[in-house]
Motif scaffolding. Structure first.
Motif, PDB file in Angstrom:
ATOM      1  N   LEU A  13     -13.735  23.197  29.636  1.00  0.00           N
ATOM      2  CA  LEU A  13     -13.039  22.180  30.422  1.00  0.00           C
ATOM      3  C   LEU A  13     -12.848  20.944  29.558  1.00  0.00           C
ATOM      4  CD1 LEU A  13     -14.922  22.721  33.775  1.00  0.00           C
ATOM      5  CD2 LEU A  13     -12.474  23.070  33.412  1.00  0.00           C
ATOM      6  N   PHE A  14     -11.664  20.344  29.650  1.00  0.00           N
ATOM      7  CA  PHE A  14     -11.287  19.292  28.725  1.00  0.00           C
ATOM      8  C   PHE A  14     -10.456  18.227  29.438  1.00  0.00           C
ATOM      9  CE2 PHE A  14     -11.089  23.576  27.071  1.00  0.00           C
ATOM     10  CZ  PHE A  14     -11.979  23.554  26.001  1.00  0.00           C
ATOM     11  N   ASN A  30      -8.058  23.651  31.116  1.00  0.00           N
ATOM     12  CA  ASN A  30      -9.140  24.591  30.832  1.00  0.00           C
ATOM     13  C   ASN A  30      -8.783  25.566  29.710  1.00  0.00           C
ATOM     14  OD1 ASN A  30      -7.366  26.359  32.039  1.00  0.00           O
ATOM     15  ND2 ASN A  30      -8.683  26.917  33.742  1.00  0.00           N
ATOM     16  N   THR A  31      -7.712  25.262  28.987  1.00  0.00           N
ATOM     17  CA  THR A  31      -7.302  26.154  27.907  1.00  0.00           C
ATOM     18  C   THR A  31      -7.093  25.366  26.629  1.00  0.00           C
ATOM     19  OG1 THR A  31      -6.131  27.486  29.561  1.00  0.00           O
ATOM     20  CG2 THR A  31      -5.715  27.999  27.259  1.00  0.00           C
ATOM     21  N   ALA A  32      -8.084  25.399  25.758  1.00  0.00           N
ATOM     22  CA  ALA A  32      -7.996  24.782  24.436  1.00  0.00           C
ATOM     23  C   ALA A  32      -8.858  25.614  23.496  1.00  0.00           C
ATOM     24  CB  ALA A  32      -8.473  23.334  24.468  1.00  0.00           C
ATOM     25  N   ILE A  33      -8.255  26.170  22.462  1.00  0.00           N
ATOM     26  CA  ILE A  33      -9.006  27.027  21.548  1.00  0.00           C
ATOM     27  C   ILE A  33      -8.595  26.760  20.107  1.00  0.00           C
ATOM     28  CG2 ILE A  33      -9.332  28.896  23.215  1.00  0.00           C
ATOM     29  CD1 ILE A  33      -7.054  30.395  21.801  1.00  0.00           C
ATOM     30  N   LEU A  67     -15.544  18.350  27.601  1.00  0.00           N
ATOM     31  CA  LEU A  67     -16.500  17.964  28.636  1.00  0.00           C
ATOM     32  C   LEU A  67     -17.829  18.692  28.448  1.00  0.00           C
ATOM     33  CD1 LEU A  67     -14.147  17.821  31.737  1.00  0.00           C
ATOM     34  CD2 LEU A  67     -14.857  15.974  30.228  1.00  0.00           C
ATOM     35  N   SER A  68     -18.912  17.955  28.690  1.00  0.00           N
ATOM     36  CA  SER A  68     -20.253  18.514  28.545  1.00  0.00           C
ATOM     37  C   SER A  68     -20.888  18.728  29.912  1.00  0.00           C
ATOM     38  CB  SER A  68     -21.130  17.585  27.706  1.00  0.00           C
ATOM     39  OG  SER A  68     -21.524  16.457  28.464  1.00  0.00           O
TER      40      SER A  68
END
Length: 205
Positions: A13-14, A30-33, A67-68
């Motif tokens: 999550l970002f 929710n999509t970062a790679i 996000l942590s």
């Protein structure tokens, strides 16, 4: 076909941030790679209904705040449940800084950020895929990254118990928004998190 199988894919999550003509905006994705490491490149997929998607497409640059597990639900409400077309999402937010590219990144409830410049875009229908070169990155915390499953189990508030009316409704499995009605339109988009009808489940309220 059981579309719930998609929920078993692992997501991070970002907060995606960008700016255009002096206006800052951001949204939850929710999509970062990472796609390559020589050079460092990442890809992100952003729903076209999000105002931030327009800004990234035009400006060609963005930051990703990872996000942590110490992130609070308030950050999701700020960046996920309202539109930057209508509100300033950064108003009164103290836990942020600008990186070398001039864009905001979030400093609390995050463990790292990356700054990137778009190299390619691909139209995916409901989403736009951006492939970008990484210009800068920094680790902010050693707290583990928050996954989508962690958000569902530990961050998203549980629905309040109330007396059942026996009415049929549809609940968004992402943010909890409830649509009341016997049938959910096939083209329905959640007004809060912008997810499609396929992410709703039938419930009785």
């Amino acid at each position: 076909m059981d579309k719930k199988a998609m929920y078993n894919l692992s997501y991070g999550l970002f907060v995606l941030t960008s700016a255009r003509e002096g206006k800052d905006n951001g949204c939850i994705i929710n999509t970062a790679i990472q796609v390559t490491n020589d050079p460092d490149r990442i890809s992100i997929a952003v729903n076209k209904a999000n105002y931030t998607q327009e800004i990234v497409k035009e400006s060609g640059r963005f930051n990703i705040s990872i996000l942590s597990e110490e992130v609070g639900f308030e950050l999701f409400k700020r960046f996920g449940f309202q539109s930057g077309r209508e509100v300033d999402k950064f108003a009164d937010l103290l836990d942020l800084k600008r990186s070398a590219n001039g864009l905001y990144y979030i400093t609390a409830g995050t463990n790292a950020y990356l700054s990137a410049t778009v190299e390619q875009t691909l139209d995916l229908g409901s989403h736009t895929l951006f492939i970008a070169s990484v210009d800068d990155m920094e680790v902010l915390s050693s707290i583990p990254s928050a996954t989508y499953a962690y958000y569902q189990s530990h961050i998203k508030p549980k629905p309040a118990r109330q007396a059942s009316t026996g009415k049929t409704a549809w609940r968004c499995t992402v943010c909890g928004y409830v649509y009341e009605g016997g049938e959910l339109p096939a083209d329905f988009i959640c007004p809060l998190c912008k997810h499609p009808a396929s992410d709703f489940e039938k419930v009785t309220v």
